[in-house]
Scaffold this motif. Structure first.
Motif, PDB file in Angstrom:
ATOM      1  N   TRP A   1       0.839  -1.206   0.000  1.00 13.69           N
ATOM      2  CA  TRP A   1       0.000   0.000   0.000  1.00 13.69           C
ATOM      3  C   TRP A   1       0.875   1.257   0.000  1.00 13.69           C
ATOM      4  O   TRP A   1       0.600   2.215  -0.734  1.00 13.69           O
ATOM      5  CB  TRP A   1      -0.919  -0.032   1.221  1.00 13.69           C
ATOM      6  CG  TRP A   1      -1.685   1.212   1.436  1.00 13.69           C
ATOM      7  CD1 TRP A   1      -2.783   1.639   0.751  1.00 13.69           C
ATOM      8  CD2 TRP A   1      -1.411   2.222   2.415  1.00 13.69           C
ATOM      9  NE1 TRP A   1      -3.200   2.837   1.246  1.00 13.69           N
ATOM     10  CE2 TRP A   1      -2.381   3.214   2.270  1.00 13.69           C
ATOM     11  CE3 TRP A   1      -0.438   2.355   3.404  1.00 13.69           C
ATOM     12  CZ2 TRP A   1      -2.405   4.331   3.080  1.00 13.69           C
ATOM     13  CZ3 TRP A   1      -0.464   3.472   4.203  1.00 13.69           C
ATOM     14  CH2 TRP A   1      -1.437   4.452   4.035  1.00 13.69           C
ATOM     15  N   ALA A   2       1.943   1.260   0.787  1.00  7.88           N
ATOM     16  CA  ALA A   2       2.814   2.426   0.849  1.00  7.88           C
ATOM     17  C   ALA A   2       3.559   2.632  -0.466  1.00  7.88           C
ATOM     18  O   ALA A   2       3.731   3.764  -0.916  1.00  7.88           O
ATOM     19  CB  ALA A   2       3.804   2.281   1.999  1.00  7.88           C
ATOM     20  N   VAL A   3       3.980   1.552  -1.105  1.00 10.67           N
ATOM     21  CA  VAL A   3       4.671   1.671  -2.395  1.00 10.67           C
ATOM     22  C   VAL A   3       3.728   2.216  -3.450  1.00 10.67           C
ATOM     23  O   VAL A   3       4.088   3.088  -4.245  1.00 10.67           O
ATOM     24  CB  VAL A   3       5.266   0.306  -2.816  1.00 10.67           C
ATOM     25  CG1 VAL A   3       5.713   0.328  -4.257  1.00 10.67           C
ATOM     26  CG2 VAL A   3       6.414  -0.070  -1.905  1.00 10.67           C
ATOM     27  N   LYS A   4       2.480   1.750  -3.461  1.00  5.73           N
ATOM     28  CA  LYS A   4       1.521   2.241  -4.457  1.00  5.73           C
ATOM     29  C   LYS A   4       1.143   3.692  -4.218  1.00  5.73           C
ATOM     30  O   LYS A   4       0.778   4.405  -5.151  1.00  5.73           O
ATOM     31  CB  LYS A   4       0.267   1.362  -4.441  1.00  5.73           C
ATOM     32  CG  LYS A   4       0.498   0.035  -5.106  1.00  5.73           C
ATOM     33  CD  LYS A   4      -0.770  -0.754  -5.243  1.00  5.73           C
ATOM     34  CE  LYS A   4      -0.468  -2.037  -5.994  1.00  5.73           C
ATOM     35  NZ  LYS A   4      -1.681  -2.812  -6.234  1.00  5.73           N
ATOM     36  N   ARG A   5       1.208   4.161  -2.973  1.00  3.94           N
ATOM     37  CA  ARG A   5       0.920   5.568  -2.677  1.00  3.94           C
ATOM     38  C   ARG A   5       2.086   6.476  -3.033  1.00  3.94           C
ATOM     39  O   ARG A   5       1.948   7.688  -3.035  1.00  3.94           O
ATOM     40  CB  ARG A   5       0.619   5.748  -1.185  1.00  3.94           C
ATOM     41  CG  ARG A   5      -0.824   5.534  -0.850  1.00  3.94           C
ATOM     42  CD  ARG A   5      -1.133   5.968   0.542  1.00  3.94           C
ATOM     43  NE  ARG A   5      -1.193   7.430   0.596  1.00  3.94           N
ATOM     44  CZ  ARG A   5      -1.005   8.115   1.710  1.00  3.94           C
ATOM     45  NH1 ARG A   5      -0.720   7.509   2.824  1.00  3.94           N
ATOM     46  NH2 ARG A   5      -1.090   9.423   1.713  1.00  3.94           N
ATOM     47  N   GLY A   6       3.264   5.878  -3.314  1.00  3.60           N
ATOM     48  CA  GLY A   6       4.409   6.685  -3.702  1.00  3.60           C
ATOM     49  C   GLY A   6       5.275   7.143  -2.548  1.00  3.60           C
ATOM     50  O   GLY A   6       6.001   8.123  -2.670  1.00  3.60           O
ATOM     51  N   GLU A   7       5.202   6.452  -1.431  1.00  2.00           N
ATOM     52  CA  GLU A   7       5.984   6.844  -0.266  1.00  2.00           C
ATOM     53  C   GLU A   7       7.484   6.678  -0.488  1.00  2.00           C
ATOM     54  O   GLU A   7       8.275   7.360   0.143  1.00  2.00           O
ATOM     55  CB  GLU A   7       5.568   6.017   0.956  1.00  2.00           C
ATOM     56  CG  GLU A   7       4.156   6.279   1.417  1.00  2.00           C
ATOM     57  CD  GLU A   7       3.995   7.657   2.011  1.00  2.00           C
ATOM     58  OE1 GLU A   7       4.962   8.189   2.572  1.00  2.00           O
ATOM     59  OE2 GLU A   7       2.891   8.205   1.898  1.00  2.00           O
TER      60      GLU A   7
END
Length: 59
Positions: free
Chosen positions: A25-31
């Motif tokens: 989820w964090a990778v897909k949000r661009g974190e």
């Protein structure tokens, strides 16, 4: 003994899956897109406030 071991294995699998889902989820949000950018942006903002021209940092 066997029952508690089985419960701990299942619990650890659920926790591992939850951590993996949070990471995806964090990778897909661009974190993790720009890890180096915030520290350079912070230095550029200090130069802009003081009125000094921005210097190139790669030379």
């Amino acid at each position: 003994m066997l029952q508690s071991t089985l419960i701990l294995i299942i619990l650890s699998l659920f926790i591992g899956a939850a951590v993996w889902l949070v990471f995806i989820w964090a990778v897909k949000r661009g974190e993790f897109d720009d890890i180096e950018g915030p520290k350079h942006r912070m230095l550029d903002e200090d130069d802009a406030r003081s009125g000094k021209p921005n210097r190139r940092r790669d030379s």
